[in-house]
Design an enzyme around this catalytic site. Structure first.
Site, PDB file in Angstrom:
ATOM      1  CG  LEU A   1      -1.846   1.156   1.475  1.00  0.00           C
ATOM      2  CD1 LEU A   1      -2.921   1.204   0.387  1.00  0.00           C
ATOM      3  CD2 LEU A   1      -2.528   1.037   2.854  1.00  0.00           C
TER       4      LEU A   1
ATOM      5  CG  ASP B   1     -11.107  -2.353   9.594  1.00  0.00           C
ATOM      6  OD1 ASP B   1     -10.419  -1.352   9.893  1.00  0.00           O
ATOM      7  OD2 ASP B   1     -12.254  -2.283   9.113  1.00  0.00           O
TER       8      ASP B   1
ATOM      9  CD  GLU C   1      -0.768  -4.499   9.622  1.00  0.00           C
ATOM     10  OE1 GLU C   1      -1.979  -4.534   9.868  1.00  0.00           O
ATOM     11  OE2 GLU C   1      -0.076  -5.498   9.361  1.00  0.00           O
TER      12      GLU C   1
HETATM   13  N1  CAA Z   1     -13.446  -0.308   6.108  1.00  0.00           N
HETATM   14  C1  CAA Z   1     -14.199  -0.027   5.008  1.00  0.00           C
HETATM   15  N2  CAA Z   1     -14.190   1.175   4.399  1.00  0.00           N
HETATM   16  C2  CAA Z   1     -13.389   2.120   4.922  1.00  0.00           C
HETATM   17  C3  CAA Z   1     -12.595   1.911   6.038  1.00  0.00           C
HETATM   18  C4  CAA Z   1     -12.635   0.636   6.648  1.00  0.00           C
HETATM   19  N3  CAA Z   1     -11.890   0.357   7.718  1.00  0.00           N
HETATM   20  N4  CAA Z   1     -11.910   3.046   6.321  1.00  0.00           N
HETATM   21  C5  CAA Z   1     -12.265   3.954   5.413  1.00  0.00           C
HETATM   22  N5  CAA Z   1     -13.169   3.385   4.563  1.00  0.00           N
HETATM   23  C6  CAA Z   1     -13.829   4.043   3.432  1.00  0.00           C
HETATM   24  C7  CAA Z   1     -14.571   5.290   3.848  1.00  0.00           C
HETATM   25  O1  CAA Z   1     -15.880   4.988   4.296  1.00  0.00           O
HETATM   26  C8  CAA Z   1     -14.588   6.089   2.558  1.00  0.00           C
HETATM   27  O2  CAA Z   1     -15.553   5.564   1.679  1.00  0.00           O
HETATM   28  P1  CAA Z   1     -16.899   6.409   1.298  1.00  0.00           P
HETATM   29  O3  CAA Z   1     -16.409   7.692   0.712  1.00  0.00           O
HETATM   30  O4  CAA Z   1     -17.587   5.513   0.351  1.00  0.00           O
HETATM   31  O5  CAA Z   1     -17.608   6.585   2.591  1.00  0.00           O
HETATM   32  C9  CAA Z   1     -13.245   5.741   1.936  1.00  0.00           C
HETATM   33  O6  CAA Z   1     -12.824   4.520   2.537  1.00  0.00           O
HETATM   34  C10 CAA Z   1     -12.194   6.782   2.175  1.00  0.00           C
HETATM   35  O7  CAA Z   1     -12.016   6.908   3.562  1.00  0.00           O
HETATM   36  P2  CAA Z   1     -11.497   8.228   4.238  1.00  0.00           P
HETATM   37  O8  CAA Z   1     -12.223   9.385   3.625  1.00  0.00           O
HETATM   38  O9  CAA Z   1     -11.589   8.056   5.710  1.00  0.00           O
HETATM   39  O10 CAA Z   1      -9.980   8.267   3.750  1.00  0.00           O
HETATM   40  P3  CAA Z   1      -8.833   9.266   4.167  1.00  0.00           P
HETATM   41  O11 CAA Z   1      -8.005   9.455   2.969  1.00  0.00           O
HETATM   42  O12 CAA Z   1      -9.357  10.427   4.915  1.00  0.00           O
HETATM   43  O13 CAA Z   1      -7.918   8.477   5.241  1.00  0.00           O
HETATM   44  C11 CAA Z   1      -6.938   6.906   6.687  1.00  0.00           C
HETATM   45  C12 CAA Z   1      -8.066   7.271   5.724  1.00  0.00           C
HETATM   46  C13 CAA Z   1      -7.623   6.248   7.869  1.00  0.00           C
HETATM   47  C14 CAA Z   1      -6.077   8.025   7.176  1.00  0.00           C
HETATM   48  C15 CAA Z   1      -6.062   5.882   5.910  1.00  0.00           C
HETATM   49  O14 CAA Z   1      -5.351   6.548   4.884  1.00  0.00           O
HETATM   50  C16 CAA Z   1      -5.142   5.104   6.790  1.00  0.00           C
HETATM   51  O15 CAA Z   1      -5.546   4.139   7.434  1.00  0.00           O
HETATM   52  N6  CAA Z   1      -3.840   5.473   6.807  1.00  0.00           N
HETATM   53  C17 CAA Z   1      -2.832   4.661   7.411  1.00  0.00           C
HETATM   54  C18 CAA Z   1      -2.210   3.775   6.383  1.00  0.00           C
HETATM   55  C19 CAA Z   1      -1.720   2.493   6.928  1.00  0.00           C
HETATM   56  O16 CAA Z   1      -2.231   1.959   7.908  1.00  0.00           O
HETATM   57  N7  CAA Z   1      -0.741   1.929   6.268  1.00  0.00           N
HETATM   58  C20 CAA Z   1      -0.260   0.647   6.604  1.00  0.00           C
HETATM   59  C21 CAA Z   1       0.574   0.105   5.509  1.00  0.00           C
HETATM   60  S1  CAA Z   1       0.617  -1.644   5.525  1.00  0.00           S
HETATM   61  C22 CAA Z   1       1.696  -2.075   6.728  1.00  0.00           C
HETATM   62  O17 CAA Z   1       2.146  -1.272   7.490  1.00  0.00           O
HETATM   63  C23 CAA Z   1       1.963  -3.542   6.814  1.00  0.00           C
HETATM   64  C24 CAA Z   1       3.220  -3.875   7.487  1.00  0.00           C
HETATM   65  O18 CAA Z   1       4.289  -3.382   7.178  1.00  0.00           O
HETATM   66  C25 CAA Z   1       3.205  -4.916   8.529  1.00  0.00           C
END
Ligand code: CAA
Length: 389
Positions: free
Chosen positions: A125, A244, A371
């Site tokens: 991602l 999640d 994450e």
């Molecule tokens: N389940 C389903 N849908 C979801 C959701 C979820 N958990 N979270 C958001 N959505 C949906 C929203 O409802 C929205 O859809 P609609 O417009 O249809 O309602 C859409 O997704 C966009 O959501 P947001 O407007 O909330 O998006 P945003 O750009 O404002 O930001 C954020 C969201 C929470 C900040 C997100 O970018 C985020 O989680 N950032 C952190 C990234 C992350 O965790 N990266 C991890 C990388 S992987 C990793 O780390 C693995 C590893 O190395 C071990």
């Protein structure tokens, strides 16, 4: 909350504990030192069923529930958080996406070998310019004129298990002009043996050093249309809903790290003497032990609550984002706090590489970062609670 574990839960927890003690404990320090990916033990974890715990047997897994997954992951991480993260990424970030969004053919082809542990799976991602703001991605997948395949170009970074993975679930822009922007993101499964895919530098990390992390590059990578996971434009939602599940795994990893540091601290406090008594008889050490224990048990309750919420989702479809974010934030901050206290209790010995305490401390830090950082988790929790953005 009913905490009576079933016979099946106790069985997988004990199996994981025994496996970790026998197979991982003897090699953990060496792999931390060298940063070598532990292919052999990861393969054995696959044979034990630990790489696809929630995946039904027909797709190569062992068909157990989320509680079984967190119990096993906690035991593996208690001995080595590097093995823990490989297991977590494989189970939740890779397998879970196919379980939820894959077609029957995709499950047979791309889920089965990863769930059975035959090969390793990863999830891509993050990009160099987009970590917390995951939606700000630049890697593109452009549909070919005949509609048979996408052409993928760009770089993803910080890919956990990237150097070892055969298959990767990838999130890219299929429509950079889409409004809202998340509707321009789609998900694909990538075969790392195909032309156009290459690996960049492996990250030299503070902790979880045996779990390899690298950049990946796409240069005119041809991805057949049937390798798309879910509908075009639904990739961001897939990435978030998979996170999640993933965040529960990281919470369980953090719990394992904290428990390891705690148990070592209790033992040390009962053995080490200063000023003519066991250091555990001093109130300042007692306070640390008590606070460590309380935070660990509170983490466990939040994690089990999140595991139950995920099971409930399977029946009701109610999202468990809140439970997952709370468990991840609390457990990761507990791991960092507990490992800091563990070094303090062990003092010089905690700072020495002769004991694993400093490894627990280094390994704990990343659980507050990957994450989704603690700051992002709190933002999501507050958004869900207030309805404000
Ligand atoms: N389940 C389903 N849908 C979801 C959701 C979820 N958990 N979270 C958001 N959505 C949906 C929203 O409802 C929205 O859809 P609609 O417009 O249809 O309602 C859409 O997704 C966009 O959501 P947001 O407007 O909330 O998006 P945003 O750009 O404002 O930001 C954020 C969201 C929470 C900040 C997100 O970018 C985020 O989680 N950032 C952190 C990234 C992350 O965790 N990266 C991890 C990388 S992987 C990793 O780390 C693995 C590893 O190395 C071990």
């Amino acid at each position: 909350m009913d905490l009576n574990l079933s016979e099946e839960h106790r069985m997988i927890r004990d199996m994981a504990r025994e496996f970790a003690q026998k197979e991982i404990a003897p090699i953990a320090a060496h792999h931390d030192e060298t940063g070598e990916f532990p292919y052999e033990t990861i393969r054995k974890m696959g044979e034990q069923g630990f790489m696809g715990i929630e995946v039904p047997e027909e797709y190569g897994g062992v068909g157990m529930d989320t509680m079984a997954y967190v119990l096993a992951l906690e035991e593996i991480s208690k001995v080595d958080a590097s093995h823990g993260v490989v297991m977590s990424v494989n189970n939740s970030l890779y397998c879970y996406g196919f379980l939820r969004y894959g077609t029957e053919e995709q499950k047979q082809t791309y889920l089965r070998p990863v769930a059975s542990g035959e090969v390793v799976g990863a999830y891509a991602l993050t990009e160099p310019q987009s970590g917390s703001d995951a939606g700000n991605m630049r890697v593109t997948a452009i549909l070919s004129p005949d509609g048979s395949h996408y052409v993928i170009n760009g770089t993803k970074s910080w890919i956990s298990s990237g150097p070892a993975a055969k298959y990767i679930v990838l999130f890219v822009q299929t429509d950079p002009d889409a409004q809202p922007r998340h509707k321009g993101v789609s998900a694909f499964v990538i075969d790392t043996d195909q032309p156009g895919f290459s690996r960049g530098k492996t990250e030299p990390k503070l902790g979880i050093r045996a779990s390899a992390t690298c950049e990946i590059h796409f240069e005119d990578y041809h991805c057949p249309v049937d390798h798309r996971l879910g509908e075009e434009g639904n990739g961001f939602i897939i990435s978030m809903s998979v996170l999640d599940a993933g965040r529960i795994g990281i919470a369980a990893q953090a719990l394992g790290i904290a428990e390891a540091a705690y148990e070592a601290s209790v033992q040390y406090a009962c053995e080490r003497e200063a000023f003519g008594q066991k250091i555990g008889q001093f109130q300042m050490i007692q306070q640390k032990i008590a606070d460590m224990k309380m935070r660990i048990e509170a983490s466990r309750l939040l994690i089990y609550q999140a595991a139950l919420a995920k099971e409930d989702f399977k029946k009701t479809g109610r999202r468990y984002t809140l439970e997952s974010c709370m468990a991840k934030t609390f457990a990761s901050e507990t791991a960092m706090w507990v490992t800091t206290q563990a070094i303090q209790i062990h003092a010089g010995m905690g700072y020495s590489k002769e004991l694993p305490i400093e490894r627990y401390f280094r390994d704990a830090k990343v659980t507050e970062i990957y994450e989704g950082t603690s700051e992002i988790q709190r933002m999501v929790i507050a958004r869900l609670e207030t309805g404000l953005r």
